[in-house]
Write an enzyme that holds these catalytic residues in place. Structure first.
Site, PDB file in Angstrom:
ATOM      1  N   LYS A 149       0.844  -1.202   0.000  1.00  0.00           N
ATOM      2  CA  LYS A 149       0.000   0.000   0.000  1.00  0.00           C
ATOM      3  C   LYS A 149       0.877   1.248   0.000  1.00  0.00           C
ATOM      4  CE  LYS A 149      -0.332  -0.102   5.049  1.00  0.00           C
ATOM      5  NZ  LYS A 149      -1.204  -0.067   6.215  1.00  0.00           N
TER       6      LYS A 149
ATOM      7  N   ARG B  33      -9.437   0.450  15.448  1.00  0.00           N
ATOM      8  CA  ARG B  33      -9.655   1.079  14.143  1.00  0.00           C
ATOM      9  C   ARG B  33     -10.763   0.253  13.492  1.00  0.00           C
ATOM     10  NH1 ARG B  33      -3.863   1.979  11.231  1.00  0.00           N
ATOM     11  NH2 ARG B  33      -4.214  -0.254  10.914  1.00  0.00           N
TER      12      ARG B  33
ATOM     13  N   TYR C  77      13.828  32.278   2.105  1.00  0.00           N
ATOM     14  CA  TYR C  77      12.607  32.960   2.529  1.00  0.00           C
ATOM     15  C   TYR C  77      12.685  33.401   3.995  1.00  0.00           C
ATOM     16  CZ  TYR C  77      10.091  31.588  -1.706  1.00  0.00           C
ATOM     17  OH  TYR C  77       9.678  31.459  -3.003  1.00  0.00           O
TER      18      TYR C  77
ATOM     19  N   MET D  86       9.769  25.313  -1.857  1.00  0.00           N
ATOM     20  CA  MET D  86       8.894  24.314  -2.478  1.00  0.00           C
ATOM     21  C   MET D  86       9.679  23.336  -3.340  1.00  0.00           C
ATOM     22  SD  MET D  86       5.655  24.739  -5.077  1.00  0.00           S
ATOM     23  CE  MET D  86       4.488  25.322  -3.848  1.00  0.00           C
TER      24      MET D  86
END
Length: 821
Positions: free
Chosen positions: A492, A590, A716, A765
Site C-alpha cells: 500500500k 480502528r 525565505y 517548495m
C-alpha cells in the site's frame, strides 16, 4: 558444448537412474523461474530455506522439462511417461560433483579468486585485460556461492583456454567444496574483512578457510601488507610447491608499489620488479579500485604480459556494472539499463530480469556487438538469436558492425545500425509505446546516450530502490517462519513510497503468497501491470465493489454494513464463493468487528453461500514494544477466541493472521497460518534492525554553488544568516518533493562527499540550500538525504516523526530507480 548423456551424468554423480530416453544434456537449471531450452536441459531440484525445488516439478513438466535430479521422487514423476529421473541423496552435492567432473576434463589453466571484497571487480578487470589473448569463461555477475560456482564452471567448454572464477563463502567447510570444483592453477587472495564474520571465531579462522581454495594451486597472488593474510599464507604453504607471488607498498616483494599519486580523475601507480620500473595510470581514484588494479597488474606481470600492454590495458579499464537499473521511460515504457557490458552470459541474466516485468506485454532488446567473445561470429549471433527467440522478445534492435554483418540470423523485422549515433539519428522514426526495453551494450558503444533519450525526464532527484536488499529482507523474515506459514506483503501507499507495481513484480517473482493494498484503485493498478497474485484490499469503498469484483480483488470485511453491501454486489454479479477476509478489532480500535458483533456476523455468513472466508485477521497495536507485551498477548487471546467461535459455528477453516513485521520475531508461537510483512521488507523494523538491509536512498545533486558574504541572509523570511563568509549549495529538493519544512534552519542535512551539509534557512517548495563551508564539493556532485550513509530511521528522529512518514511523503515527481545486482 557437446554435453553429456543423462546416463553418463547419472554415473558421474553416483545416482540411481530411472530412464525413459537417453538424452544429451547441454544445460543445467536450478531456478524454476528462468527460461529453458527444455530438450537439452537438466533440472536440479534443490531444497532451500524458503523454497524446495521438488515443489516445482509439475510446473517444469508443463513447461517441457523432462530431465530431473531429485532426492525424492514425487508421484507426478512416477506416473509420467517421458521424464528421466536421477535419484541422489543430496541434490547440491550432485550438482557440485557434476561440475567438478566437467572441470576435470578441461586441460587449460583456471584462475581462482577469493577474499572479503573486490572479487567480482578483479575478475571482470582480468577479463577485460585477458580476453584479447585468451578465450575466457568466467562467473556471470557474482555467481560465487555453493550453487553459483558449479553453474559457472559448467559453462566451460573445449574451445576455451582460460577460466576465471570467484568463490565466496559464509560458513566453515564451504571452500573445500568449491576448491574441488574450480581447481585453480593460479590463485588471487584479494583481502580480508568483516563480511560473514558472524560464522567464524576470528579473522584468522576465516583466512584459513579461504586459503583452502588454493591448496593445490601452482601460484598464489596476494598483498603482503595484509599482515594476517601474509602470516597465514606463509605458514600454510611452507614446504609446498605453491609459488607465493606477492606485492607490497612497504617491504620486499615480487612486485613493489613504490608510489601512488591520486589526481583528479586518475591515479599514477609506480611499479617495480627485478626487471622493470614503470608508472601505470589507472582511470580511478578510490582506494578499493587501486588495490583491485594492483592485484590485476601483479597477475599480468606473473603471466609475463609485456609492460607496454599492461600500461595500455590498465589505463583503459572500464567501470564494472554491478547492477541492472529499472527506470520509467517515455511513452509509458519501462527501461532496463545494462549499458556497461555485453557478453552472452550476462545477456541471459538481463533477459531473465526482463521476463520478471509483467507490466508490459511487449519486450524490446537493443543490443550492441558482443566484443572479445573469442567465438566464431556467425555461430555467436545465431546463438544470440536463438536466445532472444526462447525469451519471446518481440522486437530486436542491433547496433554495431558485427551484428549488422549477421543480420540474416535474426527475425526479418529486426532493425540494425552500424553505430549508436546512426541509431539515435533514426530514433524518432522508431515507435516505442507501452513496452519493456532492455538496453544492453558494451561500454564503447555509449548506450547511456540511448537511455538518456528514452528516459522520462521527471527530476534530477531520485529515490533509488535496491531490489537485492528487498529480497534479502524478505528471505530473512521467511527464515523465521515454519515452511507451511504463508506470507502476505503490504504494498500500500506506493509500496511505502518505493513504487507499488515494481515492488509487486519482484515479490511475485519471489513467490510470496499474498499482497495487500489500501484501496481498490491500487489493486487495479497491480492487475493492469500483470500482477496475478491474490490481492487483499484493506479499505474497500462500497462504490468500488463492482470494479473490485471485476479485477478479482479480495476485500477486507470489517463491519456488518460493509459485509451486507458486498453480499448485495455479489448477488448482482451472480458470484458464488467469493474470497473475503474478516477483520477483527481486538484492541487497536480502528476497523474491525468487535466481540459483541460476532453472533450477527456468524448469522450472516451462515445465511449466505456467496462468501468464501479465506482468512480472519487482526492488527496488533504495540507488538514492537516490550512494555506492552501483556496487552499484545491479550489481543492475541481475544483473536484466538473469536476465530475459534467463528470457525466452529460456520464449520470453516480459514487462514488466521495477526503478526506484523515487529511481531514475527517477537511472538513466533503466534504466526498461525499466515503473517503480514510491511515496513520490515524495507529494512525499517526496529525489532529486526540489525538483521536487515536498507532498501531506499533519496539522492539529488548540487545544481549551483555560491559564496555568500558575512551577515547576508539566505532564503525565505531571511532565516539563513551567518557572521562569516559562507559557501552554500543549491539542491533541487523541496517540500513538494517530500522534504519536510521542519528540516530547515540546520535541523536536517545532506551527506556531501562523506560530510554533513546542514540545510540553511527555510526549505523552499522546489529546492533547499545547504552549507558547504569546509566541504570539498562541486556543482553536479551527488548529495544523499537518506540511505546507507544516513539511515532514514535517524533522519526521522530529527523532526520527531517515524520512518514511514518520511518514505511515504516522497513525491511521485521524484524519479524512482530500481536496481538489482
Amino acid at each position: 558444448m557437446s554435453g553429456y548423456l543423462i546416463s553418463d551424468i547419472s554415473n558421474i554423480i553416483s545416482g540411481r537412474l530411472f530412464l525413459k530416453k537417453d538424452t544429451r544434456i547441454e544445460e543445467i537449471y536450478t531456478d524454476s523461474r528462468k527460461m529453458f531450452s527444455s530438450d537439452k536441459g537438466l533440472f536440479f531440484t534443490i531444497p532451500g530455506k524458503n523454497h524446495d525445488g521438488h515443489n516445482y516439478i509439475e510446473e517444469m513438466l508443463h513447461r517441457g522439462i523432462l530431465n530431473f535430479v531429485v532426492s525424492k521422487i514425487p508421484d507426478v514423476l512416477n506416473t509420467h511417461q517421458e521424464a528421466n529421473v536421477i535419484l541422489v541423496p543430496d541434490v547440491i552435492q550432485a550438482l557440485q560433483k557434476l561440475a567438478a567432473h566437467h572441470r576435470g576434463k578441461m586441460g587449460f589453466p583456471v584462475i581462482g579468486i577469493t577474499g572479503s571484497n573486490g572479487k567480482t571487480i578483479v575478475k571482470e578487470w582480468l577479463y577485460q585485460c585477458l580476453s584479447s589473448e585468451y578465450r575466457v569463461t568466467r562467473n556471470p555477475k557474482s555467481y560465487n556461492s555453493q550453487i553459483g560456482v558449479p553453474l559457472s564452471v559448467w559453462l566451460l567448454n573445449e574451445k576455451d583456454n582460460l577460466g576465471i572464477f570467484e568463490a565466496g563463502i559464509s560458513l566453515p567447510g564451504e571452500m573445500e567444496k568449491l576448491e574441488k570444483i574450480i581447481k585453480p592453477n593460479i590463485g588471487i587472495f584479494t583481502n580480508i574483512g568483516q563480511a560473514h564474520q558472524e560464522n567464524f571465531k576470528n579473522l584468522e579462522e576465516k583466512i584459513l578457510e579461504k586459503i583452502q581454495l588454493f591448496r593445490k594451486s601452482d601460484v598464489l597472488i596476494y598483498c603482503k601488507d595484509h599482515t594476517l593474510i601474509d602470516n597465514n599464507v606463509q605458514s600454510f604453504f611452507k614446504n609446498t610447491k605453491t609459488l607465493l607471488f606477492n606485492w607490497s607498498q612497504k617491504e620486499h616483494a615480487n612486485v613493489i608499489i613504490s608510489g601512488i599519486i591520486k589526481k583528479k580523475k586518475s591515479t599514477e601507480i609506480s611499479v617495480s620488479t627485478n626487471s622493470i620500473n614503470t608508472t601505470i595510470v589507472l582511470p580511478f581514484t578510490d582506494s578499493a579500485s587501486i588495490e583491485n588494479s594492483i592485484h590485476v597488474i601483479t597477475l599480468l606481470l606473473y603471466l609475463k604480459i609485456p609492460v607496454e600492454k599492461i600500461c595500455r590495458q590498465i589505463s583503459q579499464l572500464l567501470p564494472v556494472a554491478m547492477r541492472l537499473e529499472q527506470k520509467k521511460g517515455l511513452f509509458n515504457c519501462t527501461l532496463i539499463n545494462d549499458s556497461y557490458n555485453s557478453d552472452f552470459n550476462s545477456l541471459t541474466i538481463a533477459l531473465d530480469f526482463v521476463k520478471q516485468q509483467s507490466q508490459h506485454k511487449k519486450q524490446t532488446l537493443i543490443l550492441s556487438d558482443i566484443l572479445q567473445s573469442g567465438r566464431d561470429e556467425k555461430s555467436l549471433y545465431q546463438d544470440v538469436s536463438s536466445l532472444i527467440k526462447s525469451y519471446k522478445i518481440q522486437r530486436f534492435v542491433g547496433v554495431g558492425p558485427a551484428i549488422c554483418r549477421q543480420k540474416k540470423s535474426f527475425p526479418g523485422d529486426s532493425l540494425f545500425f552500424e553505430n549508436t549515433d546512426l541509431f539515435l539519428a533514426d530514433l524518432s522514426q522508431i515507435k516505442f509505446n507501452n513496452e519493456t526495453i532492455l538496453i544492453k551494450g558494451a561500454r564503447i558503444f555509449e548506450f547511456e546516450k540511448i537511455t538518456a533519450r528514452l528516459e522520462e525526464k521527471l527530476h534530477r532527484s531520485v529515490l533509488e530502490i535496491n531490489l537485492n536488499a528487498l529480497v534479502f529482507n524478505l528471505n530473512y523474515f521467511r527464515s523465521l517462519l515454519k515452511p507451511r506459514t504463508k506470507i502476505m506483503v503490504m504494498v500500500k501507499a506506493l509500496g511505502y513510497g518505493s513504487g507499488s507495481y515494481e515492488i509487486a513484480n519482484e515479490l511475485q517473482h519471489q513467490r510470496v503468497d499474498y499482497l495487500a493494498v489500501a484501496y481498490t484503485d491500487e489493486g487495479i493498478e497491480l492487475r493492469n501491470a500483470g500482477i496475478h497474485l491474490p490481492v487483499m484490499v484493506m479499505n474497500p469503498d462500497e462504490n468500488t465493489f463492482d470494479a473490485l469484483i471485476a479485477y478479482k480483488l479480495e476485500p477486507e470485511i470489517f463491519s456488518l454494513r460493509t459485509l451486507k453491501k458486498f453480499i448485495e454486489a455479489l448477488d448482482h454479479h451472480q458470484e458464488m464463493k467469493y474470497p473475503v477476509h474478516l477483520k477483527i478489532d481486538t484492541g487497536m480500535h480502528r476497523q474491525g468487528f468487535l466481540d459483541h458483533e460476532i453472533p450477527e456476523l456468524i448469522s450472516v455468513i451462515k445465511d449466505n453461500k456467496v462468501l468464501s472466508i479465506i482468512s480472519i485477521f487482526s492488527h496488533l497495536a504495540a507488538s514492537d514494544d516490550p512494555k506492552h507485551d501483556d496487552f499484545t498477548l491479550r489481543q492475541i487471546g481475544i483473536f484466538e477466541h473469536i476465530c475459534n467461535t467463528i470457525c466452529a459455528a460456520c464449520a470453516i477453516q480459514p487462514m488466521r493472521h495477526i503478526m506484523n513485521s515487529a511481531g514475527i520475531e517477537r511472538f513466533p508461537e503466534y504466526h498461525f497460518e499466515m503473517v503480514r510483512l510491511g515496513i520490515g521488507l524495507h529494512g525499517l523494523s526496529a525489532a529486526h534492525a540489525k538483521n536487515l538491509m536498507p532498501v531506499s536512498s533519496f539522492k539529488s545533486t548540487i545544481s549551483q554553488i555560491k559564496e555568500i558574504p558575512a551577515r547576508e541572509t539566505i532564503g525565505y523570511n531571511r532565516r539563513g544568516k551567518y557572521d562569516k563568509k559562507t559557501t552554500i549549495g543549491i539542491v533541487p529538493v523541496g517540500y513538494a518533493d517530500g522534504l519536510n519544512r521542519k528540516f530547515g534552519n540546520e535541523t536536517g542535512y545532506f551527506i556531501v562527499n562523506g560530510e554533513k551539509a546542514k540545510i540553511v534557512g527555510d526549505v523552499c517548495m522546489d529546492m533547499c540550500m545547504v552549507n558547504l563551508t569546509g566541504i570539498q564539493a562541486g556543482e553536479g556532485d551527488e548529495v544523499v538525504f537518506f540511505g546507507k550513509e544516513n539511515p532514514v530511521q535517524e533522519v526521522s528522529k530529527l523532526i520527531d516523526t517515524i520512518p514511514y512518514e518520511i518514505l511515504t511523503n516522497i513525491s511521485s515527481r521524484v524519479k524512482r530507480v530500481y536496481f538489482k545486482e
